[in-house]
Design a protein around this motif. Structure first.
Motif, PDB file in Angstrom:
ATOM      1  N   MET A 159     -11.467  -0.348  -8.924  1.00 30.27           N
ATOM      2  CA  MET A 159     -11.239  -1.343  -7.887  1.00 30.27           C
ATOM      3  C   MET A 159     -11.630  -0.798  -6.507  1.00 30.27           C
ATOM      4  O   MET A 159     -12.210  -1.503  -5.684  1.00 30.27           O
ATOM      5  CB  MET A 159      -9.770  -1.780  -7.880  1.00 30.27           C
ATOM      6  CG  MET A 159      -9.274  -2.377  -9.195  1.00 30.27           C
ATOM      7  SD  MET A 159     -10.294  -3.732  -9.830  1.00 30.27           S
ATOM      8  CE  MET A 159     -10.195  -4.881  -8.479  1.00 30.27           C
ATOM      9  N   ALA A 160     -11.348   0.479  -6.273  1.00 29.83           N
ATOM     10  CA  ALA A 160     -11.634   1.077  -4.968  1.00 29.83           C
ATOM     11  C   ALA A 160     -13.123   1.169  -4.683  1.00 29.83           C
ATOM     12  O   ALA A 160     -13.552   1.079  -3.530  1.00 29.83           O
ATOM     13  CB  ALA A 160     -10.998   2.465  -4.883  1.00 29.83           C
ATOM     14  N   SER A 161     -13.929   1.346  -5.722  1.00 32.37           N
ATOM     15  CA  SER A 161     -15.372   1.515  -5.502  1.00 32.37           C
ATOM     16  C   SER A 161     -16.030   0.257  -4.961  1.00 32.37           C
ATOM     17  O   SER A 161     -17.136   0.309  -4.416  1.00 32.37           O
ATOM     18  CB  SER A 161     -16.063   1.960  -6.798  1.00 32.37           C
ATOM     19  OG  SER A 161     -16.003   0.942  -7.776  1.00 32.37           O
ATOM     20  N   ASP A 162     -15.369  -0.881  -5.081  1.00 34.07           N
ATOM     21  CA  ASP A 162     -15.913  -2.139  -4.557  1.00 34.07           C
ATOM     22  C   ASP A 162     -15.505  -2.407  -3.109  1.00 34.07           C
ATOM     23  O   ASP A 162     -16.046  -3.317  -2.476  1.00 34.07           O
ATOM     24  CB  ASP A 162     -15.431  -3.323  -5.413  1.00 34.07           C
ATOM     25  CG  ASP A 162     -16.202  -3.449  -6.716  1.00 34.07           C
ATOM     26  OD1 ASP A 162     -17.369  -3.002  -6.753  1.00 34.07           O
ATOM     27  OD2 ASP A 162     -15.644  -3.986  -7.689  1.00 34.07           O
ATOM     28  N   LEU A 163     -14.560  -1.634  -2.591  1.00 38.75           N
ATOM     29  CA  LEU A 163     -13.969  -1.978  -1.296  1.00 38.75           C
ATOM     30  C   LEU A 163     -14.913  -1.776  -0.122  1.00 38.75           C
ATOM     31  O   LEU A 163     -14.872  -2.547   0.847  1.00 38.75           O
ATOM     32  CB  LEU A 163     -12.679  -1.171  -1.075  1.00 38.75           C
ATOM     33  CG  LEU A 163     -11.526  -1.488  -2.035  1.00 38.75           C
ATOM     34  CD1 LEU A 163     -10.322  -0.609  -1.722  1.00 38.75           C
ATOM     35  CD2 LEU A 163     -11.140  -2.971  -1.939  1.00 38.75           C
ATOM     36  N   ASN A 164     -15.737  -0.734  -0.159  1.00 40.01           N
ATOM     37  CA  ASN A 164     -16.611  -0.434   0.978  1.00 40.01           C
ATOM     38  C   ASN A 164     -18.083  -0.405   0.588  1.00 40.01           C
ATOM     39  O   ASN A 164     -18.869   0.368   1.123  1.00 40.01           O
ATOM     40  CB  ASN A 164     -16.210   0.905   1.617  1.00 40.01           C
ATOM     41  CG  ASN A 164     -14.905   0.809   2.382  1.00 40.01           C
ATOM     42  OD1 ASN A 164     -14.625  -0.206   3.011  1.00 40.01           O
ATOM     43  ND2 ASN A 164     -14.094   1.842   2.312  1.00 40.01           N
ATOM     44  N   LYS A 165     -18.469  -1.246  -0.372  1.00 37.30           N
ATOM     45  CA  LYS A 165     -19.877  -1.358  -0.744  1.00 37.30           C
ATOM     46  C   LYS A 165     -20.644  -2.122   0.333  1.00 37.30           C
ATOM     47  O   LYS A 165     -20.077  -3.028   0.959  1.00 37.30           O
ATOM     48  CB  LYS A 165     -20.000  -2.092  -2.084  1.00 37.30           C
ATOM     49  CG  LYS A 165     -19.984  -1.188  -3.292  1.00 37.30           C
ATOM     50  CD  LYS A 165     -20.236  -2.002  -4.543  1.00 37.30           C
ATOM     51  CE  LYS A 165     -20.586  -1.122  -5.715  1.00 37.30           C
ATOM     52  NZ  LYS A 165     -21.895  -0.473  -5.576  1.00 37.30           N
TER      53      LYS A 165
END
Length: 363
Positions: A159-165
């Motif tokens: 979930m975290a990998s999508d936060l600052n894409k």
């Protein structure tokens, strides 16, 4: 503490996800595509988008979208044929970088993977620093950007990998993990597909907080074996391990043809490269398969599948070709044109060298 509560929150898990991987490779290798909306796969009239550049995503173009719909959304969309051998080669470069830090690497596809860096090969204590180094090395080696999520379990790292894409990273700590999950719409949860999200909505579950409010028995009654998983992630924990030897559930390839197919001979010709592609993947990764499935999509978009299962595993590409030949023969003659054919190998496992060829049991 219940049996489903986390035993240890000290794990350090990184989820690395390449940004618009296929499209970014094409833009890297063709300067004329840079800064322009690009769709990999399909064509203006037929097929499905396999990947979209960020410039195309601004218009609402995304993977799995029919090409004709994508073109309506973005009139200037440029279609590019995929080059899977190139993508695979770059993926191996990236995986070699991961291996500098940990042997606990679980690839999910060519462009993303989980890494357990709790006890890493560099002796680094801070997982965010490891993620920064990995992303910098990927950029230096390939010229491509990667995003990363860091957390204490796989679900939250993903979930975290999508936060600052794109080209960023984010951390979800044990302290803020449960709160983060409560505020998140369940339709955005990794592992909750459209059908499950619709079912949850009908049950009054639209956020992580709604999910957390349901009992374990309720979730098991309504979602079966997935119930304990949903119960856990609603509370911010997930005990799944990073598995380096993870075997995919299936390996597939499909192609949409420029002209509809009405006869068996052109169908054989069109499906042969797909057979070779899935067999080469299994052969290179020492994976065995017990089931081969033929996918057929007609010109009216009606779709059927036919499968064949063997007792142990297919031992050669010729056995798969024979099985597909029988499955193809059963759908001809046809009065409807065929626009797409696909081949999928499933019931996968690692080869142990003891398999023997078997006659198909169910075709």
């Amino acid at each position: 503490m219940t049996e489903l509560e986390p035993k240890n929150r000290s794990r350090k898990i990184i989820h690395v996800d390449m940004d618009a991987f296929y499209a970014s490779v094409e833009q890297r290798d063709n300067p004329g595509l840079r800064g322009k909306p690009v769709a990999v796969g399909g064509s203006e009239a037929r097929g499905v988008v396999a990947a979209a550049s960020y410039e195309a995503r601004k218009f609402g173009v995304h993977s799995a979208m029919p090409s004709i719909r994508a073109k309506r959304k973005c009139a200037d969309l440029i279609f590019v044929m995929p080059r899977f051998e190139v993508y695979k080669s770059i993926s191996l470069q990236i995986r070699a970088i991961f291996a500098e830090y940990t042997p606990l690497i679980e690839p999910l596809s060519l462009d993303e993977a989980y890494l357990d860096v709790t006890d890493n090969l560099k002796g680094m204590n801070i997982a965010t620093d490891i993620a920064l180094e990995i992303r910098a090395k990927i950029k230096e080696a390939t010229g491509l950007n990667a995003s990363a999520g860091i957390s204490y379990n796989k679900f939250l790292a993903k979930m975290a990998s999508d936060l600052n894409k794109p080209n960023g990273q984010a951390v979800i700590t044990p302290r803020n993990g449960p709160t983060f999950v409560e505020a998140l719409p369940v339709k955005k949860f990794h592992g909750v597909g459209p059908a499950t999200a619709d079912k949850m909505r009908r049950l009054g579950i639209e956020t992580g907080a709604d999910l957390k409010a349901r009992s374990l028995d309720f979730l098991i009654d309504n979602f079966g074996k997935s119930g304990p998983y949903f119960y856990g992630i609603a509370r911010g924990f997930d005990e799944r391990q990073v598995k380096p030897d993870r075997v995919r559930k299936s390996v597939g390839a499909e192609d949409t043809f420029r002209e509809d197919i009405f006869a068996c001979d052109p169908a054989r010709e069109g499906i042969q490269p797909l057979i070779e592609k899935v067999w080469d993947y299994c052969d290179a990764n020492r994976i065995k398969a017990k089931t081969v499935t033929l996918k057929v999509k007609y010109s009216d978009f009606k779709q059927i599948t036919r499968n064949c299962t063997v007792a142990t595993s297919f031992s050669s590409i010729s056995e798969i070709e024979d099985a597909i030949e029988r499955l193809l023969a059963a759908i001809f003659p046809t009065t409807k044109g065929i626009r797409l054919l696909g081949v999928t190998l499933s019931s996968l496992d690692k080869l142990d060298g003891k398999e023997q060829a078997q006659l198909p049991l169910f075709c």
